[in-house]
Design a protein around this motif. Structure first.
Motif, short mmCIF file in Angstrom:
data_model
loop_
_atom_site.label_atom_id
_atom_site.label_comp_id
_atom_site.label_asym_id
_atom_site.label_seq_id
_atom_site.Cartn_x
_atom_site.Cartn_y
_atom_site.Cartn_z
N TRP A 96 0.87 -1.18 0.00
CA TRP A 96 0.00 0.00 0.00
C TRP A 96 0.91 1.22 0.00
N HIS A 97 1.28 1.66 -1.19
CA HIS A 97 2.35 2.64 -1.37
C HIS A 97 2.00 3.97 -0.72
N GLY A 98 2.79 4.35 0.29
CA GLY A 98 2.60 5.61 0.98
C GLY A 98 1.71 5.55 2.20
N LEU A 99 1.02 4.42 2.41
CA LEU A 99 0.13 4.32 3.57
C LEU A 99 0.93 3.92 4.81
N LEU A 100 0.62 4.59 5.93
CA LEU A 100 1.23 4.24 7.21
C LEU A 100 0.42 3.11 7.82
N VAL A 101 0.98 1.90 7.77
CA VAL A 101 0.28 0.71 8.24
C VAL A 101 1.21 -0.06 9.17
N PRO A 102 0.67 -0.96 10.02
CA PRO A 102 1.54 -1.82 10.82
C PRO A 102 2.48 -2.61 9.92
N SER A 131 -5.09 10.89 4.73
CA SER A 131 -5.97 11.04 3.58
C SER A 131 -5.12 11.43 2.39
N GLY A 132 -5.73 11.44 1.19
CA GLY A 132 -5.00 11.86 0.00
C GLY A 132 -4.98 10.81 -1.09
N THR A 133 -4.11 11.04 -2.08
CA THR A 133 -4.00 10.18 -3.25
C THR A 133 -2.80 9.25 -3.09
N TYR A 134 -3.04 7.95 -3.21
CA TYR A 134 -1.99 6.94 -3.08
C TYR A 134 -2.22 5.85 -4.13
N TRP A 135 -1.51 4.77 -4.01
CA TRP A 135 -1.74 3.66 -4.95
C TRP A 135 -1.24 2.36 -4.33
N TYR A 136 -1.60 1.24 -4.96
CA TYR A 136 -1.14 -0.06 -4.47
C TYR A 136 -0.63 -0.88 -5.63
N HIS A 137 0.33 -1.77 -5.33
CA HIS A 137 0.98 -2.55 -6.38
C HIS A 137 1.65 -3.76 -5.78
N ASN A 311 8.79 7.87 -10.45
CA ASN A 311 8.12 6.60 -10.24
C ASN A 311 7.70 6.49 -8.78
N GLY A 312 6.41 6.25 -8.55
CA GLY A 312 5.89 6.12 -7.20
C GLY A 312 5.33 7.40 -6.63
N GLU A 313 5.68 8.56 -7.19
CA GLU A 313 5.17 9.83 -6.67
C GLU A 313 3.72 10.06 -7.09
N THR A 314 3.02 10.90 -6.32
CA THR A 314 1.70 11.37 -6.72
C THR A 314 1.65 12.89 -6.53
N TYR A 315 0.95 13.56 -7.42
CA TYR A 315 0.72 15.00 -7.31
C TYR A 315 -0.75 15.27 -7.63
N ASP A 316 -1.38 16.06 -6.77
CA ASP A 316 -2.75 16.52 -7.04
C ASP A 316 -2.68 17.98 -7.47
N VAL A 317 -3.36 18.28 -8.58
CA VAL A 317 -3.39 19.65 -9.07
C VAL A 317 -4.83 20.05 -9.31
N ILE A 318 -5.07 21.37 -9.27
CA ILE A 318 -6.38 21.91 -9.61
C ILE A 318 -6.24 22.80 -10.83
N VAL A 319 -7.11 22.59 -11.80
CA VAL A 319 -7.15 23.43 -12.99
C VAL A 319 -8.55 23.99 -13.12
N GLN A 320 -8.65 25.13 -13.79
CA GLN A 320 -9.96 25.76 -13.97
C GLN A 320 -10.08 26.27 -15.41
N PRO A 321 -10.45 25.38 -16.34
CA PRO A 321 -10.62 25.82 -17.72
C PRO A 321 -11.83 26.73 -17.86
#
Length: 616
Positions: A96-102, A131-137, A311-321
């Motif tokens: 669980w990439h980036g999650l703080l787990v036991p 909270s936030g954006t993560y991923w699993y692999h 590789n492995g990073e996540t970024y959240d961005v906001i755009v307003q077209p």
């Protein structure tokens, strides 16, 4: 309906019902129409599956039959249950990439748990502390490179300090029809196997013949000899080549993955780099992006035109077209060997012009910080890293690779050097040490201090409860504003503001001609774990002695990047270390156990750039 439910339902309708996401995600959303897409329990099945990405059939590894697998959506503070059934013929495990787990839930076979045997079902159970954006692999061998990855979204207990009207997950990946173990075998047999830009002997001789005078000929010759001494090639920015296809949300550029919007809406794009081999530069021509999260953690907003995602990073961005027109989501690899592509548009079927990727990059001696250095010291290959003893990476070829290099031609990356011959590397903070890293480098100038606040207002999408305006990234020579690590500032103070008690040196080493990678010149089976005390404040100094960027991922803790922002240092789970640069970070572990620490270029990890960290 409260704000969270309204926003989730709007995202649900906009993403799944309109077909903007790949089949796995669309099916998941379709089941949940009319409900908040948050669950506490999921069932996942891992299996080999016939895929057709490039127009010809190939075998991949999928989660619930799709690649990428289903998005898991949770809520912060909940205890979640994930049942994973292994239908492969080999051991597996989900990280669980980036999650703080036991520690026993971290999912690294042979390190944190025995792994999931074929035919078995393993139940993960842990409470969400973030909270936030993560991923699993997968964290077994090269299974991730075969398509075994998917997103995680954790909704916060309290609303994020920025507003948005709809959201999309933009998962970036790459694909090769050749099975990953064979790709690795090719890389180990012939240095630069996929690097078709190498200067050949005839081309080198032609350069000498075409030089206008003796001074120019000497310069050509000396440059080539310097690269030869270092066993490096200036055109080798990545291990991949033309065989790779680059995907956005599982779709090729020609398939035109589309994220829909209405003019004036604030759109949150959750970018995840799930590629096992390639880093990307993300741009939406004509549309500024405001970075609001890095690796799932809120940051003071930074307005940019482009950002690099390792590789492995996540970024959240906001755009307003504002206009009812299409925008290209253009994501070339940093080596410019190809790109992932999607469209942000008010209607399906629309597209926008695709920018030119520009010239393919070539490294210089200055990039390596080695101009004028004597590189004639003998290489020490006694610590040559291979996959032997690679905990959490079963099934890897452990035979040493043949040295297929040509003396003076088609050189690879630098050999690991003995301690006595170690290259001198700069020791500078991350906000200055990354000045030669396009798209993610610091300007070398002091970064303007951000306002001390948890605040992100004064811009489209920012909460009315806050007051700080976004930082505008400085403009580069080509007119683009690029994100710098030095500009990342945590939105809230870090919990531990103590000075480090000690320093841990981590040298990133390797040899492209034999295709092995290592840490402190040693493979995992020959190296003792790094030891860190529970609650101990440790400064980790990562020194990159190779010619490639390495996105380093430390399990079980957030790394606080030392970038000049003090107690507001950004918290990251993955940090890019550029060639010939030093990056420093502080950590304080709150969970005991043995944790993995590795390069997230997985072909590097399985051949040796992997170490264990014991926390007790």
């Amino acid at each position: 309906m409260d704000e969270l439910k309204r926003r989730s339902l709007q995202s649900l309708l906009g993403l799944g019902a309109l077909g903007a996401l790949p089949p796995g995600w669309a099916q998941l959303r379709a089941v949940e129409i009319g409900a908040v897409p948050v669950n506490r329990a999921y069932d996942l099945t891992i299996a080999e599956t016939a895929l057709n990405i490039t127009g010809k059939p190939a075998m991949g590894i999928t989660i619930n039959g799709t690649m990428p697998g289903p998005v898991l959506r949770f809520r912060e503070g909940e205890e979640v249950v994930i049942r994973v059934t292994n239908q492969l013929r080999e051991i597996t495990g989900i990280h669980w990439h980036g999650l703080l787990v036991p520690n026993n839930q971290d999912g690294v076979p042979g390190v944190t748990f025995p792994g999931i045997q074929p035919g078995e079902t393993f139940t993960y159970r842990f409470k969400l502390r973030q909270s936030g954006t993560y991923w699993y692999h997968s964290h077994a061998g090269l299974q991730e490179a075969a398509g075994y990855f998917a997103p995680i979204v954790i909704d916060p207990i309290k609303p994020d300090p920025f507003k948005y009207d709809r959201e999309y997950i933009v998962m970036l990946s790459d694909w090769n029809d050749t099975p990953p173990p064979q790709v690795l075998a090719n890389l180990k047999k012939v240095e630069g196997y996929y690097n078709y830009r190498r200067i050949t002997t005839p081309q080198f001789l032609a350069q000498l013949r075409n030089a206008p005078d003796k001074k120019a000929r000497d310069a050509v010759w000396n440059d080539r000899m310097e690269w030869a001494k270092m066993r490096m090639d200036p055109t080798d920015f990545s291990d991949g080549g033309d065989e790779w296809t680059f995907l956005m949300a599982g779709k090729k550029p020609a398939e035109n993955w589309t994220a829909l919007f209405k003019p004036g809406e604030r759109v949150r794009l959750r970018f995840i780099n799930a590629s096992p081999m390639n880093m990307f530069d993300v741009r939406i021509p004509g549309l500024p992006m405001t970075v609001v999260q890095a690796d799932g953690q809120n940051v003071s907003p930074v307005e940019v035109d482009e950002f690099r995602i390792g590789n492995g990073e996540t970024y959240d961005v906001i755009v307003q077209p504002k206009e009812a027109k299409a925008y290209s989501i253009f994501v070339p690899t940093i080596a410019r060997i190809g790109y992932a592509l999607g469209t942000l548009a008010p209607e399906l079927g629309m597209s926008a012009p695709v920018p030119d990727m520009g010239p393919k990059p070539v490294r210089t001696m200055a990039d390596m910080g080695m101009a004028g250095m004597d590189m004639s010291g003998s290489a020490d290959t006694s610590g040559a890293a291979d996959a032997s003893g690679m905990a959490g990476m079963p099934g890897m070829d452990t035979k040493p690779a043949a040295d297929a290099s040509m003396a003076g031609m088609n050189m690879g990356k630098p050999a690991a050097t003995s301690p006595g011959a170690s290259m001198a590397m700069p020791s500078t903070p991350a906000d200055k040490a990354m000045a030669d890293m396009p798209g993610m480098s610091a300007s070398g100038k002091p970064v303007p201090a951000a306002k001390p606040a948890d605040s992100m207002a004064g811009m489209p999408g920012m909460s009315d409860q806050t007051a700080a305006a976004p930082i505008a990234a400085p403009v580069d020579a080509d007119g683009l504003r690029r994100l710098k690590y030095g500009l990342l500032r945590a939105a809230t103070r870090n919990a531990d503001n103590r000075s480090p008690e000690r320093e841990l040196l981590v040298r990133l080493t390797g040899d492209m001609t034999r295709y092995f990678w290592s840490i402190n010149d040693k493979k995992l089976s020959n190296a003792k774990p790094f030891k860190i005390g529970l609650g101990e404040r440790v400064r980790i100094k990562m020194v990159n002695e190779t010619m490639m960027e390495h996105p380093m991922h430390l399990h079980g803790v957030f790394m606080e990047l030392v970038n000049g922002n003090g107690i507001f240092a950004p918290r990251k789970h993955t940090i890019i270390v550029p060639p010939a640069q030093t990056v420093e970070l502080d950590v304080t572990y709150e969970d005991e156990g043995t944790w993995a620490f590795h390069c997230h270029l997985f072909y590097h990890a399985v051949t040796g750039m992997f170490r264990l960290v014991e926390v007790a």
